[in-house]
Scaffold this motif. Structure first.
Motif, PDB file in Angstrom:
ATOM      1  N   ALA A   1       0.807  -1.213   0.000  1.00 30.01           N
ATOM      2  CA  ALA A   1       0.000   0.000   0.000  1.00 30.01           C
ATOM      3  C   ALA A   1       0.843   1.268   0.000  1.00 30.01           C
ATOM      4  N   GLU A   2       1.951   1.237   0.740  1.00 27.18           N
ATOM      5  CA  GLU A   2       2.627   2.487   1.044  1.00 27.18           C
ATOM      6  C   GLU A   2       4.040   2.496   0.466  1.00 27.18           C
ATOM      7  N   VAL A   3       4.403   3.563  -0.221  1.00 24.47           N
ATOM      8  CA  VAL A   3       5.761   3.696  -0.734  1.00 24.47           C
ATOM      9  C   VAL A   3       6.684   4.048   0.428  1.00 24.47           C
ATOM     10  N   PRO A   4       7.697   3.223   0.689  1.00 25.86           N
ATOM     11  CA  PRO A   4       8.587   3.551   1.804  1.00 25.86           C
ATOM     12  C   PRO A   4       9.478   4.740   1.438  1.00 25.86           C
ATOM     13  N   ALA A   5       9.638   5.671   2.367  1.00 22.98           N
ATOM     14  CA  ALA A   5      10.496   6.824   2.112  1.00 22.98           C
ATOM     15  C   ALA A   5      11.941   6.461   2.446  1.00 22.98           C
ATOM     16  N   LEU A   6      12.871   7.174   1.823  1.00 25.30           N
ATOM     17  CA  LEU A   6      14.284   6.963   2.108  1.00 25.30           C
ATOM     18  C   LEU A   6      14.584   7.607   3.468  1.00 25.30           C
ATOM     19  N   ARG A   7      14.963   6.792   4.461  1.00 23.89           N
ATOM     20  CA  ARG A   7      15.215   7.331   5.790  1.00 23.89           C
ATOM     21  C   ARG A   7      16.653   7.063   6.196  1.00 23.89           C
ATOM     22  N   GLU A   8      17.209   7.983   6.949  1.00 22.65           N
ATOM     23  CA  GLU A   8      18.585   7.804   7.411  1.00 22.65           C
ATOM     24  C   GLU A   8      18.571   6.936   8.669  1.00 22.65           C
ATOM     25  N   ILE A   9      19.236   5.780   8.599  1.00 30.33           N
ATOM     26  CA  ILE A   9      19.244   4.851   9.723  1.00 30.33           C
ATOM     27  C   ILE A   9      20.449   5.113  10.624  1.00 30.33           C
TER      28      ILE A   9
END
Lengths: 334, 329, 312
Positions: free
Chosen positions: A302-310
């Motif tokens: 359902a949801e496009v994952p956003a690019l997140r800084e881990i």
């Protein structure tokens, strides 16, 4: 840390195509979707991924060889994304490209000398009288002798042609070079030579590279940072050592696991990715990798994952990844 | 194990305006029953031409001019075109590099396989169609019966290569020759195809010759490896010997210049200087001598022959004066 | 392919010339065409007889030492007329082909390189031109334009008294050449357009764009030189075709008017009597065939020779 050289935000490229027997059905291929990254001066940023992942499109859009359909590319405070050919021309000197197949990118009816003189004279980087010295220095830079100036491309070997293609990019005295699969078409024993040449030139002329490749083993050795792309989206972007030591995105892991290792003992058992890359014409909803992902859940469809800084500098676009050490979910048994 | 395929001193020449140029210069290769042999070399080393010559499929102006190639007791180089046609497909299957251009775009997949079956096995059409479905299933194509009706452009690259493999297997060959079948494919698909061929080889008890330039790929696939350079075999050994104790300076250079995922990331890769010699411009002695850091004066005088490596595996043979005289390093 | 060791500078044209000399058929073609050019240039000094002089006592003579190709129904020497006809044939071929080529290359290159509306418009025009039967078009042009032009020229003559306006052969030439060029350019335009369309997407053109070169430079130095090979073949075949076309028009009586000899009206005349005097048909027909074939051989040879990838 050096200063940013090129800042890319939300870069997208969609190709309209016509389908059906009479070309009556219009469709859009989303080759590149929402690409955001900063290219740091002096670094080698690599983009890897399988065919159709948009890595070459990214390179072509940054150089405006393909007109982006959205997003922004800022170089020297100037927005490049929507410049027309004439407005783009002054920037072409700084931003160069080396292509995959050096044979087809050299005009078969021009000698090497003519091919190299063209950009020098066009951009007025040398006068006619300075030209021979300039040519000879260029050829020397890429490890060729002066006598190559009078040859035609077909008289050269693959490695020599790629040296010429590199010299042609250098002739413009650029700051940034896109290497689009620049060593993929070369023989194994020549690949290492050309890679080393690119690295030597980077040191000598303080060049910044965007290195586009599908061979992860090569990328590992020459990159400062690596971006992994899947179906037009950036899945993971991290410092090279970090990415290869601790890959976080399930696609990155599968990709790494598919790389054959030159060791008869290790390579007989590996984790295999099932199926093939879906068509970019009708990409999966949500996370584009969910159709092949061992971790996929309802949320991923359902949801496009956003690019997140881990961790600092390590960005991942995956719902399941929340920290550098744990993934939230267990693999789904197929 | 007896040799199924035994190639001896094979030479192949290209006709040029200024006389013939030698591309393959006395190659010796054997493939045992049930064995998989990796033939590794760079472009122009003669690896593909060697295999094409066995099938009588050499392009115009290129001819096998000497040597022999015995397959199950017959010399393939001396068979008539008609006899060769019976061997081709039925006893030796072939998979090519590019699945896009090796399939007829205007024929359904099923019909292309049926054609091979009717021709090679003299099967009736309904039985052949049945068998074609089984073959597609064998090569791991999902819903194989439906796929029989598909045209090549409706399949992805990986699926097309699976179809090519199915056609290669149609005649139940004893030997499958695969000419760089994964070069045009993505890494993840490449891994799938390698797995498939390895599994089929065991299941169908075939011999496999896999031609490639990719040493890393062949590591997980071959029992034995022959390294070719400029039209000659420079080293021939079981796969673990090649990777653990390579003898020929060329093999060593190739392995060293290969970037890997394991081990330390290097700033500069070790590389072999220079480029392979063009056919017709090869030096009189060892073809690798001009690029070789260990070359002695004797290397420029005569072509070294394949000889056992002292102190190594008995099947480990190398064509290098330096190694065979001084003992394995 | 081979890595060249000698160090003398290569030039495309010198290489091409060396490769051309190797090709025996092309050399034969070149010699025949050179002979044609020579004969066309120096015709009046070469002919054994005046091409107009009639000898009614020596009509329809079979070939002999005095008249190597015999004489025609008015007793004119066939060899002299063939030699003089070479001038017409050559003029027609060169002028028509050059005009058609100029129109075709310019329009085709622009259409192929820039595309868009201009490309569509060009394709409409070429399709229309090519869909009308060629001979019919020429007949229509001649029939509708000859009268007004003749009248206009007469009026100009009355005004200026310049004798050039009294030259009826000039009208023939302009009309024949003009209408031939008008029906001959579309194939060149389509060929150039197709070539340019495929070449402009070649990687070396993208590479030239990446260098920042202007479209004009890319078109002139990267696209057109690589389209030359097939264009040269088309031109050499076209020269032969133009000669055949002129013959066809003369045969129909709308080409070069008698008594000016052209191979076409000689064939046309010969055809009427060929059962009795076959030499009157065979001589001009054979010459036309040989020259046409020579152009084709030369064209093929040039195509191979201009390709730098060709074997040395």
């Amino acid at each position: 840390m050096n200063a940013p050289l090129i800042t890319i935000k939300g870069l997208s490229k969609a190709f309209p195509i016509r389908l059906g027997a009479f070309g009556d059905k219009a469709a859009v291929v989303r080759a590149l979707d929402d690409f955001t990254a900063t290219i740091i001066e002096g670094e080698t940023l690599s983009l890897v991924g399988e065919s159709g992942c948009g890595k070459s499109t990214t390179g072509f859009c940054i150089l405006n060889l393909q007109r982006p359909s959205g997003g922004s590319i800022v170089y020297k405070g100037q927005e490049l994304a929507q410049l027309d050919d004439d407005a783009m021309r002054p920037f072409r000197r700084d931003l160069q490209i080396v292509f995959q197949d050096p044979y087809s990118t050299l005009n078969p009816r021009m000698t090497i000398g003519e091919a190299l003189s063209e950009p020098i004279l066009f951009h007025k980087l040398a006068t006619k009288s300075e030209l021979p010295a300039r040519l000879s220095r260029l050829l020397a830079d890429v490890g060729l002798s002066d006598r190559f100036a009078s040859r035609y491309p077909h008289e050269l070997s693959g490695g020599q042609r790629q040296r010429v293609a590199i010299a042609r990019a250098l002739a413009c005295e650029p700051r940034f070079i896109v290497c689009d699969e620049a060593i993929s078409a070369l023989d194994v024993s020549v690949q290492a030579q050309i890679l080393n040449l690119l690295l030597d030139l980077q040191d000598k002329y303080k060049l910044t590279y965007l290195f586009i490749a599908h061979d992860l083993a090569v990328v590992r050795h020459i990159s400062d940072r690596v971006g992994v792309m899947y179906l037009g989206r950036l899945a993971e972007l991290a410092p090279s050592s970090d990415l290869f030591a601790n890959p976080l995105h399930p696609y990155t892991r599968a990709l790494l696991s598919a790389v054959p290792e030159p060791d008869p003992k290790s390579s007989r058992q590996r984790q295999r990715l099932q199926g093939e890359v879906p068509s970019p014409l009708n990409p999966p909803s949500g996370c584009r990798f969910h159709t092949r992902c061992p971790l996929a859940r309802e949320k991923c469809k359902a949801e496009v994952p956003a690019l997140r800084e881990i961790t600092p500098g390590h960005q991942v676009a995956c719902h399941a990844v929340t920290s550098a050490t744990t993934t939230q979910w267990e693999p789904v048994s197929a | 194990m007896t040799a199924l395929l035994d190639i001896k001193s094979l030479t192949i020449d290209i006709a040029r305006d200024n006389g013939p140029a030698r591309v393959v210069d006395g190659i010796d290769l054997t493939v045992a029953e049930g064995e998989s042999l990796g033939v590794v070399g760079e472009s122009g080393c003669g690896k593909s031409l060697t295999m094409l010559s066995l099938m009588g499929l050499l392009p115009n102006k290129i001819k096998a001019t000497g040597g022999s190639a015995h397959f199950a007791g017959r010399d393939l180089l001396r068979l008539s075109p008609k006899e060769l046609r019976k061997v081709r497909g039925a006893e030796i299957g072939f998979i090519f590099q590019d699945p896009m251009t090796s399939l007829n775009p205007v024929m359904r997949i099923g019909d292309q396989i049926v054609e091979a079956l009717v021709y090679q096995k003299a099967m009736a059409k309904p039985a052949a169609m049945q068998r074609a479905g089984e073959l597609l299933e064998l090569v791991g194509i999902p819903s194989p019966r439906d796929r029989l009706m598909a045209y090549p452009h409706e399949l992805s690259g990986g699926m097309r290569q699976r179809v090519m493999i199915a056609i290669g297997l149609a005649g139940n060959p004893r030997l499958l020759i695969a000419d760089e079948p994964t070069t045009a494919l993505d890494v993840t698909i490449q891994a799938q195809i390698v797995d498939l061929v390895r599994e089929l080889k065991d299941r169908l008890k075939m011999s496999v010759v896999w031609i490639t330039h990719d040493l890393a790929l062949i590591a997980g696939l071959a029992d034995r490896i022959a390294v070719l350079y400029a039209g000659t075999v420079v080293e021939d050994a079981p796969v673990d010997v090649i990777f653990d104790r390579p003898s020929h300076p060329y093999t060593r250079g190739l392995l060293a210049s290969l970037p890997t995922l394991a081990g330390k990331a290097m700033d500069r890769l070790p590389s072999i200087g220079g480029t392979p010699p063009e056919p017709g411009r090869r030096p009189p002695g060892c073809p690798f001598a001009p690029r070789c850091s260990l070359a002695m004066p004797a290397c420029n005088d005569a072509l070294p022959k394949l000889a056992p490596v002292p102190g190594s595996d008995p099947r480990h043979r190398v064509a290098c004066f330096v190694t065979t005289e001084k003992g394995a390093a | 392919m081979s890595a060249v060791v000698e160090d003398k500078p290569n030039s495309l044209w010198r290489d091409a010339w060396r490769r051309l000399r190797r090709n025996k058929l092309a050399v034969a073609g070149l010699i025949i065409i050179a002979a044609l050019v020579f004969v066309a240039a120096f015709g009046p000094w070469l002919t054994p007889y005046d091409f107009l002089s009639q000898d009614l006592d020596a009509r329809n003579l079979a070939p002999s030492l005095a008249h190597p190709f015999g004489t025609d129904d008015l007793g004119r020497d066939v060899l002299s007329r063939l030699i003089y006809g070479a001038r017409t044939a050559f003029l027609v071929a060169v002028i028509v082909t050059l005009v058609a080529l100029l129109i075709g290359v310019v329009l085709g290159a622009i259409a192929g390189f820039y595309g868009g509306f201009f490309d569509k418009a060009l394709m409409w025009v070429t399709d229309m031109t090519m869909s009308v039967p060629q001979l019919l078009l020429v007949v229509v042009i001649n029939a509708s334009l000859k009268q007004p032009i003749t009248l206009w020229m007469e009026a100009r003559y009355m005004e200026t008294m310049n004798p050039i306006y009294r030259n009826s052969a000039l009208i023939d030439f302009v009309l024949v050449f003009g209408s031939m060029a008008l029906i001959s350019w579309p194939p060149y335009a389509r060929l150039v357009r197709a070539q340019v369309l495929s070449i402009r997407n070649r990687p070396y053109v993208t590479a030239a764009r990446a260098l920042g070169l202007t479209n004009r430079i890319i078109l002139m130095r990267y696209v057109m030189p690589n389209a030359m090979g097939s264009l040269i073949v088309a031109v050499s075949a076209g020269l032969g075709t133009a000669m055949v076309l002129e013959s066809a028009f003369s045969f129909l009586g709308i080409g070069v008017n008698p008594p000016t000899p052209s191979w076409g009206n000689m064939i046309s005349d010969g055809l009427r009597v060929w059962t009795n005097y076959p030499h009157l048909l065979l001589a001009p027909a054979a010459v036309l065939a040989v020259v046409t074939v020579a152009f084709n051989f030369l064209g093929d040879g040039l195509n191979d020779a201009l390709n730098p990838k060709g074997q040395k």
